[in-house]
Scaffold this motif. Sequence first.
Motif, PDB file in Angstrom:
ATOM      1  N   THR A  87     -13.153  -5.786 -46.746  1.00 42.35           N
ATOM      2  CA  THR A  87     -13.281  -4.331 -46.763  1.00 42.35           C
ATOM      3  C   THR A  87     -12.233  -3.680 -47.654  1.00 42.35           C
ATOM      4  O   THR A  87     -12.415  -2.556 -48.120  1.00 42.35           O
ATOM      5  CB  THR A  87     -13.141  -3.766 -45.345  1.00 42.35           C
ATOM      6  OG1 THR A  87     -11.917  -4.256 -44.761  1.00 42.35           O
ATOM      7  CG2 THR A  87     -14.306  -4.190 -44.480  1.00 42.35           C
ATOM      8  N   ALA A  88     -11.120  -4.382 -47.898  1.00 37.77           N
ATOM      9  CA  ALA A  88     -10.039  -3.795 -48.684  1.00 37.77           C
ATOM     10  C   ALA A  88     -10.107  -4.189 -50.155  1.00 37.77           C
ATOM     11  O   ALA A  88      -9.382  -3.651 -50.983  1.00 37.77           O
ATOM     12  CB  ALA A  88      -8.688  -4.215 -48.113  1.00 37.77           C
ATOM     13  N   GLN A  89     -10.963  -5.145 -50.487  1.00 34.10           N
ATOM     14  CA  GLN A  89     -11.066  -5.583 -51.875  1.00 34.10           C
ATOM     15  C   GLN A  89     -11.773  -4.503 -52.684  1.00 34.10           C
ATOM     16  O   GLN A  89     -12.820  -4.007 -52.298  1.00 34.10           O
ATOM     17  CB  GLN A  89     -11.847  -6.897 -51.961  1.00 34.10           C
ATOM     18  CG  GLN A  89     -11.117  -8.078 -51.341  1.00 34.10           C
ATOM     19  CD  GLN A  89     -11.988  -9.319 -51.303  1.00 34.10           C
ATOM     20  OE1 GLN A  89     -12.997  -9.381 -51.978  1.00 34.10           O
ATOM     21  NE2 GLN A  89     -11.596 -10.289 -50.513  1.00 34.10           N
ATOM     22  N   SER A  90     -11.186  -4.158 -53.813  1.00 38.34           N
ATOM     23  CA  SER A  90     -11.777  -3.129 -54.655  1.00 38.34           C
ATOM     24  C   SER A  90     -13.069  -3.640 -55.282  1.00 38.34           C
ATOM     25  O   SER A  90     -13.164  -4.804 -55.670  1.00 38.34           O
ATOM     26  CB  SER A  90     -10.795  -2.720 -55.763  1.00 38.34           C
ATOM     27  OG  SER A  90     -10.444  -3.837 -56.543  1.00 38.34           O
ATOM     28  N   LYS A  91     -14.049  -2.768 -55.361  1.00 33.78           N
ATOM     29  CA  LYS A  91     -15.333  -3.150 -55.935  1.00 33.78           C
ATOM     30  C   LYS A  91     -15.164  -3.383 -57.430  1.00 33.78           C
ATOM     31  O   LYS A  91     -14.636  -2.540 -58.140  1.00 33.78           O
ATOM     32  CB  LYS A  91     -16.360  -2.047 -55.688  1.00 33.78           C
ATOM     33  CG  LYS A  91     -17.748  -2.404 -56.212  1.00 33.78           C
ATOM     34  CD  LYS A  91     -18.747  -1.316 -55.896  1.00 33.78           C
ATOM     35  CE  LYS A  91     -20.124  -1.666 -56.432  1.00 33.78           C
ATOM     36  NZ  LYS A  91     -21.125  -0.621 -56.146  1.00 33.78           N
ATOM     37  N   PRO A  92     -15.600  -4.547 -57.928  1.00 30.58           N
ATOM     38  CA  PRO A  92     -15.437  -4.830 -59.356  1.00 30.58           C
ATOM     39  C   PRO A  92     -16.183  -3.826 -60.219  1.00 30.58           C
ATOM     40  O   PRO A  92     -17.249  -3.339 -59.843  1.00 30.58           O
ATOM     41  CB  PRO A  92     -16.044  -6.227 -59.508  1.00 30.58           C
ATOM     42  CG  PRO A  92     -16.067  -6.794 -58.141  1.00 30.58           C
ATOM     43  CD  PRO A  92     -16.255  -5.646 -57.210  1.00 30.58           C
ATOM     44  N   LYS A 125     -18.640   2.890 -61.557  1.00 34.51           N
ATOM     45  CA  LYS A 125     -18.426   2.221 -60.271  1.00 34.51           C
ATOM     46  C   LYS A 125     -19.691   2.055 -59.444  1.00 34.51           C
ATOM     47  O   LYS A 125     -19.892   1.037 -58.801  1.00 34.51           O
ATOM     48  CB  LYS A 125     -17.369   2.987 -59.474  1.00 34.51           C
ATOM     49  CG  LYS A 125     -16.837   2.225 -58.273  1.00 34.51           C
ATOM     50  CD  LYS A 125     -15.610   2.891 -57.700  1.00 34.51           C
ATOM     51  CE  LYS A 125     -14.976   2.040 -56.619  1.00 34.51           C
ATOM     52  NZ  LYS A 125     -13.738   2.644 -56.096  1.00 34.51           N
ATOM     53  N   TYR A 126     -20.555   3.057 -59.411  1.00 34.94           N
ATOM     54  CA  TYR A 126     -21.726   2.995 -58.530  1.00 34.94           C
ATOM     55  C   TYR A 126     -23.029   2.908 -59.314  1.00 34.94           C
ATOM     56  O   TYR A 126     -24.086   3.324 -58.843  1.00 34.94           O
ATOM     57  CB  TYR A 126     -21.739   4.225 -57.614  1.00 34.94           C
ATOM     58  CG  TYR A 126     -20.521   4.293 -56.719  1.00 34.94           C
ATOM     59  CD1 TYR A 126     -20.366   3.412 -55.663  1.00 34.94           C
ATOM     60  CD2 TYR A 126     -19.503   5.213 -56.972  1.00 34.94           C
ATOM     61  CE1 TYR A 126     -19.242   3.449 -54.857  1.00 34.94           C
ATOM     62  CE2 TYR A 126     -18.368   5.260 -56.165  1.00 34.94           C
ATOM     63  CZ  TYR A 126     -18.247   4.375 -55.115  1.00 34.94           C
ATOM     64  OH  TYR A 126     -17.127   4.407 -54.304  1.00 34.94           O
ATOM     65  N   ALA A 127     -22.955   2.366 -60.502  1.00 34.08           N
ATOM     66  CA  ALA A 127     -24.139   2.280 -61.353  1.00 34.08           C
ATOM     67  C   ALA A 127     -24.934   1.005 -61.083  1.00 34.08           C
ATOM     68  O   ALA A 127     -24.410   0.014 -60.581  1.00 34.08           O
ATOM     69  CB  ALA A 127     -23.729   2.326 -62.825  1.00 34.08           C
ATOM     70  N   GLY A 128     -26.216   1.042 -61.442  1.00 34.46           N
ATOM     71  CA  GLY A 128     -27.038  -0.153 -61.488  1.00 34.46           C
ATOM     72  C   GLY A 128     -27.576  -0.656 -60.158  1.00 34.46           C
ATOM     73  O   GLY A 128     -27.343  -0.096 -59.099  1.00 34.46           O
ATOM     74  N   THR A 129     -28.308  -1.774 -60.261  1.00 35.47           N
ATOM     75  CA  THR A 129     -28.919  -2.447 -59.118  1.00 35.47           C
ATOM     76  C   THR A 129     -28.406  -3.884 -59.063  1.00 35.47           C
ATOM     77  O   THR A 129     -28.508  -4.621 -60.034  1.00 35.47           O
ATOM     78  CB  THR A 129     -30.453  -2.469 -59.247  1.00 35.47           C
ATOM     79  OG1 THR A 129     -30.936  -1.118 -59.312  1.00 35.47           O
ATOM     80  CG2 THR A 129     -31.089  -3.169 -58.059  1.00 35.47           C
ATOM     81  N   GLU A 130     -27.846  -4.267 -57.928  1.00 35.62           N
ATOM     82  CA  GLU A 130     -27.249  -5.593 -57.796  1.00 35.62           C
ATOM     83  C   GLU A 130     -28.323  -6.624 -57.457  1.00 35.62           C
ATOM     84  O   GLU A 130     -29.182  -6.393 -56.611  1.00 35.62           O
ATOM     85  CB  GLU A 130     -26.175  -5.569 -56.713  1.00 35.62           C
ATOM     86  CG  GLU A 130     -25.320  -6.826 -56.672  1.00 35.62           C
ATOM     87  CD  GLU A 130     -24.141  -6.702 -55.720  1.00 35.62           C
ATOM     88  OE1 GLU A 130     -24.084  -7.476 -54.747  1.00 35.62           O
ATOM     89  OE2 GLU A 130     -23.293  -5.815 -55.957  1.00 35.62           O
TER      90      GLU A 130
END
Length: 251
Positions: A87-92, A125-130
């Motif tokens: 939960t603390a790891q920053s989103k790549p 940061k919040y772009a695209g589809t994983e």
Amino acid sequence: MATSHLTASLRNLPAFERFQPSTHRFPFAGHVRIATPTRTSFPSFVVKAATVVAPKHTSVKPLGDRVLVKIKDAEEKTEGGILLPTTAQSKPQAGEVVSVGDGKSIGNSKVDIDVKTGAQVVYSKYAGTEVEFNGSKHLILKDDDIIGILETDEVKDLKPLNDRLLIKVAEADEKTAGGLLLTEATKEKPSIGTVIAVGPGPLDEEGNRKSLSITPGNTVLYSKYAGNDFKGKDGSNYIALRATDVIAILS
């Protein structure tokens, strides 16, 4: 008077699972003849469990102006070596370009995608589809969601794309006007910085690049909550944002 015992077992009859086995006593009068019960058909039930089967793909081809990026793994440790919970790891926000689409049409022009296969890129940061592909996490996003190309580990080496700028953020004031020290939580987020690098500019209606009026070295005032924040290895703060988020050039 002698008696004969008959035990009726119903354990194996699904329709009678709620009954317990019982013992019945019959008066013995010579021979007792018990008729063979006829076979009774009971309705059968078929339970189908929902199963999710992950499809196995050998290739993923993005279409149009989309790009397939292999996501860089999140940092699992701090610089001091402390393990971070998930939960603390920053989103790549970085990865390697695996495949690109054919580009897009603007007016009568066909415009190719700015990045090539193998390029190391930084994206919004919040772009695209994983998606999961070849055992790794990937992202399908539009080329306009790619902030820039970064071939090193230094944020200051970022090469912005399109109409984006890389700005080194001015340090926040550590004291109030009256001399009181400010905590990190109370420091006001700066909205002034120095331009480090600029992109080639946006595309006009004919698909041609339009150069930006902002140049490296300019001190600018920008919208307070715009862009994407980054931390440099030297501890400096950087922000990548669009040129339209710049309010003014200061001198």
